[in-house]
Design a protein around this motif. Sequence first.
Motif, PDB file in Angstrom:
ATOM      1  N   PRO A   8       0.816  -1.228   0.000  1.00  0.00           N
ATOM      2  CA  PRO A   8       0.000   0.000   0.000  1.00  0.00           C
ATOM      3  C   PRO A   8       0.844   1.271   0.000  1.00  0.00           C
ATOM      4  N   SER A   9       1.960   1.276   0.749  1.00  0.00           N
ATOM      5  CA  SER A   9       2.844   2.442   0.760  1.00  0.00           C
ATOM      6  C   SER A   9       3.535   2.610  -0.583  1.00  0.00           C
ATOM      7  N   PHE A  10       3.932   1.492  -1.176  1.00  0.00           N
ATOM      8  CA  PHE A  10       4.606   1.502  -2.467  1.00  0.00           C
ATOM      9  C   PHE A  10       3.704   2.118  -3.528  1.00  0.00           C
ATOM     10  N   MET A  11       2.424   1.803  -3.472  1.00  0.00           N
ATOM     11  CA  MET A  11       1.495   2.282  -4.489  1.00  0.00           C
ATOM     12  C   MET A  11       1.336   3.799  -4.441  1.00  0.00           C
ATOM     13  N   LYS A  12       1.648   4.409  -3.289  1.00  0.00           N
ATOM     14  CA  LYS A  12       1.562   5.862  -3.190  1.00  0.00           C
ATOM     15  C   LYS A  12       2.591   6.544  -4.085  1.00  0.00           C
ATOM     16  N   MET A  13       3.644   5.804  -4.465  1.00  0.00           N
ATOM     17  CA  MET A  13       4.691   6.362  -5.323  1.00  0.00           C
ATOM     18  C   MET A  13       4.491   5.988  -6.791  1.00  0.00           C
ATOM     19  N   ALA A  14       3.334   5.442  -7.113  1.00  0.00           N
ATOM     20  CA  ALA A  14       3.106   4.941  -8.474  1.00  0.00           C
ATOM     21  C   ALA A  14       3.212   6.033  -9.525  1.00  0.00           C
ATOM     22  N   ALA A  15       2.621   7.183  -9.253  1.00  0.00           N
ATOM     23  CA  ALA A  15       2.564   8.237 -10.265  1.00  0.00           C
ATOM     24  C   ALA A  15       3.610   9.319 -10.064  1.00  0.00           C
ATOM     25  N   ASP A  16       4.198   9.396  -8.871  1.00  0.00           N
ATOM     26  CA  ASP A  16       5.165  10.451  -8.582  1.00  0.00           C
ATOM     27  C   ASP A  16       6.181   9.919  -7.579  1.00  0.00           C
ATOM     28  N   GLY A  17       7.106   9.128  -8.088  1.00  0.00           N
ATOM     29  CA  GLY A  17       8.096   8.514  -7.221  1.00  0.00           C
ATOM     30  C   GLY A  17       9.374   8.230  -7.966  1.00  0.00           C
ATOM     31  N   PRO A  18      10.354   7.630  -7.300  1.00  0.00           N
ATOM     32  CA  PRO A  18      11.684   7.443  -7.893  1.00  0.00           C
ATOM     33  C   PRO A  18      11.699   6.610  -9.165  1.00  0.00           C
ATOM     34  N   GLY A  19      10.723   5.726  -9.331  1.00  0.00           N
ATOM     35  CA  GLY A  19      10.751   4.844 -10.490  1.00  0.00           C
ATOM     36  C   GLY A  19      10.137   5.414 -11.752  1.00  0.00           C
ATOM     37  N   VAL A  20       9.484   6.567 -11.665  1.00  0.00           N
ATOM     38  CA  VAL A  20       8.724   7.081 -12.810  1.00  0.00           C
ATOM     39  C   VAL A  20       9.638   7.501 -13.965  1.00  0.00           C
ATOM     40  N   PRO A  55      12.903   6.815 -14.572  1.00  0.00           N
ATOM     41  CA  PRO A  55      13.603   5.675 -15.175  1.00  0.00           C
ATOM     42  C   PRO A  55      12.680   4.791 -16.016  1.00  0.00           C
ATOM     43  N   ALA A  56      11.435   4.608 -15.573  1.00  0.00           N
ATOM     44  CA  ALA A  56      10.493   3.797 -16.349  1.00  0.00           C
ATOM     45  C   ALA A  56      10.260   4.417 -17.720  1.00  0.00           C
ATOM     46  N   HIS A  57      10.065   5.719 -17.768  1.00  0.00           N
ATOM     47  CA  HIS A  57       9.854   6.392 -19.057  1.00  0.00           C
ATOM     48  C   HIS A  57      11.089   6.279 -19.941  1.00  0.00           C
ATOM     49  N   SER A  58      12.276   6.352 -19.335  1.00  0.00           N
ATOM     50  CA  SER A  58      13.503   6.203 -20.105  1.00  0.00           C
ATOM     51  C   SER A  58      13.614   4.804 -20.697  1.00  0.00           C
ATOM     52  N   MET A  59      13.299   3.785 -19.904  1.00  0.00           N
ATOM     53  CA  MET A  59      13.357   2.405 -20.367  1.00  0.00           C
ATOM     54  C   MET A  59      12.372   2.165 -21.501  1.00  0.00           C
ATOM     55  N   VAL A  60      11.171   2.684 -21.338  1.00  0.00           N
ATOM     56  CA  VAL A  60      10.111   2.461 -22.326  1.00  0.00           C
ATOM     57  C   VAL A  60      10.422   3.186 -23.637  1.00  0.00           C
ATOM     58  N   ALA A  61      10.942   4.415 -23.546  1.00  0.00           N
ATOM     59  CA  ALA A  61      11.313   5.143 -24.764  1.00  0.00           C
ATOM     60  C   ALA A  61      12.439   4.431 -25.504  1.00  0.00           C
ATOM     61  N   ALA A  62      13.421   3.911 -24.747  1.00  0.00           N
ATOM     62  CA  ALA A  62      14.514   3.166 -25.368  1.00  0.00           C
ATOM     63  C   ALA A  62      13.992   1.913 -26.056  1.00  0.00           C
ATOM     64  N   ALA A  63      12.998   1.280 -25.441  1.00  0.00           N
ATOM     65  CA  ALA A  63      12.414   0.073 -26.025  1.00  0.00           C
ATOM     66  C   ALA A  63      11.771   0.363 -27.369  1.00  0.00           C
ATOM     67  N   ASP A  64      10.945   1.387 -27.414  1.00  0.00           N
ATOM     68  CA  ASP A  64      10.259   1.682 -28.675  1.00  0.00           C
ATOM     69  C   ASP A  64      11.237   2.137 -29.750  1.00  0.00           C
ATOM     70  N   GLY A  65      12.310   2.811 -29.340  1.00  0.00           N
ATOM     71  CA  GLY A  65      13.301   3.242 -30.299  1.00  0.00           C
ATOM     72  C   GLY A  65      14.116   2.097 -30.873  1.00  0.00           C
ATOM     73  N   SER A  66      14.204   1.004 -30.117  1.00  0.00           N
ATOM     74  CA  SER A  66      14.993  -0.146 -30.559  1.00  0.00           C
ATOM     75  C   SER A  66      14.133  -1.210 -31.226  1.00  0.00           C
ATOM     76  N   TYR A  67      12.960  -1.462 -30.665  1.00  0.00           N
ATOM     77  CA  TYR A  67      12.052  -2.509 -31.148  1.00  0.00           C
ATOM     78  C   TYR A  67      10.650  -1.958 -30.943  1.00  0.00           C
ATOM     79  N   ALA A  68      10.087  -1.351 -31.948  1.00  0.00           N
ATOM     80  CA  ALA A  68       8.836  -0.599 -31.815  1.00  0.00           C
ATOM     81  C   ALA A  68       7.724  -1.447 -31.206  1.00  0.00           C
ATOM     82  N   ALA A 118       3.800   3.634 -18.163  1.00  0.00           N
ATOM     83  CA  ALA A 118       4.536   4.392 -19.180  1.00  0.00           C
ATOM     84  C   ALA A 118       4.264   3.837 -20.578  1.00  0.00           C
ATOM     85  N   ILE A 119       4.199   2.520 -20.692  1.00  0.00           N
ATOM     86  CA  ILE A 119       3.923   1.895 -21.993  1.00  0.00           C
ATOM     87  C   ILE A 119       2.536   2.261 -22.491  1.00  0.00           C
ATOM     88  N   LEU A 120       1.544   2.077 -21.620  1.00  0.00           N
ATOM     89  CA  LEU A 120       0.165   2.332 -22.033  1.00  0.00           C
ATOM     90  C   LEU A 120      -0.069   3.812 -22.314  1.00  0.00           C
TER      91      LEU A 120
END
Length: 287
Positions: A17-29, A31-44, A64-66
């Motif tokens: 439950p505490s982890f979910m509080k960081m879903a939209a505005d937390g440390p992983g956001v 990096p997730a967007h960076s990973m997803v953008a790199a993915a589409d740039g390499s393998y659409a 980030a993907i959706l």
Amino acid sequence: MSQTLSSSADEWSRFAPSFMKMAADGPGVLPAHSMVAAADGSYAFSSASLILDIGTGPGQIPSAILGAYGHTIPESARLVASDFSAGIVEQLEQRKKLEIENGHSLWARLETMVCDATDLSAFSDGSVSHAFAGFVLFMVPQARVALDEIHRVLSSQNGGGFFALSSWQGSEWIELMSFVTKVRPDKLLPQLGPTWRTVEGIRGELEATGFQGVEVHSVETYMPFEDHDEIARYILTEFPGMKRLTSDMTRQELERTRDLMVEDIKSRHPTAPGRLVGTALVGVGRK
């Protein structure tokens, strides 16, 4: 001496439950967007067959993907978010329900699954076009087994399936965890192994597993906070592994530790609300 950062599935379930509080505005956001953008740039994503997020946590990578590419993913493709913690998966199902209720209909495509990173037997050889592991492999005791499994399930089509992982080079919240030893020098702190906190270490792991075209880059990110005392308490008592570490500390010891943490946070970020800062490492490669 130190102990690893690994924690049990039950610990993560309690943290869910505490982890979910960081879903939209937390440390992983970011990096997730960076990973997803790199993915589409390499393998659409428009050529995806099965997208697998391993150790999904609050679902930042699927989000980030959706959000950016959901409309381009073929109808025949699957999007699966897995985690070894049933509590985390349950929380993500609740998030999925709320996202759909709020008009984000593409979330209906997300499948969730309880699955250990070292056992991807639910997925056949070569069936996955895109795989992600955000901030998870450094907590897996047999990380090379997990990497071998990821490599196995990735497709050999279209130049090889895409994989991205993230880890921590360093962060202020990780540094704050060490304040326990200022009050209790006997404590063995959880540590991130050298393999996962350097560009060279991550590149070496991916290349040793057989990944091609490996690249590793840094991403600056943050952990927002509303109140100095609250974020100190959160790190000290809520983070997985910290409850176990502090279970035998007296109330006075915990209060002293928190006071030292608050003093340090205020020295870096005098006003609240504010942001603790960190640097993530993102590694990508193809099968």
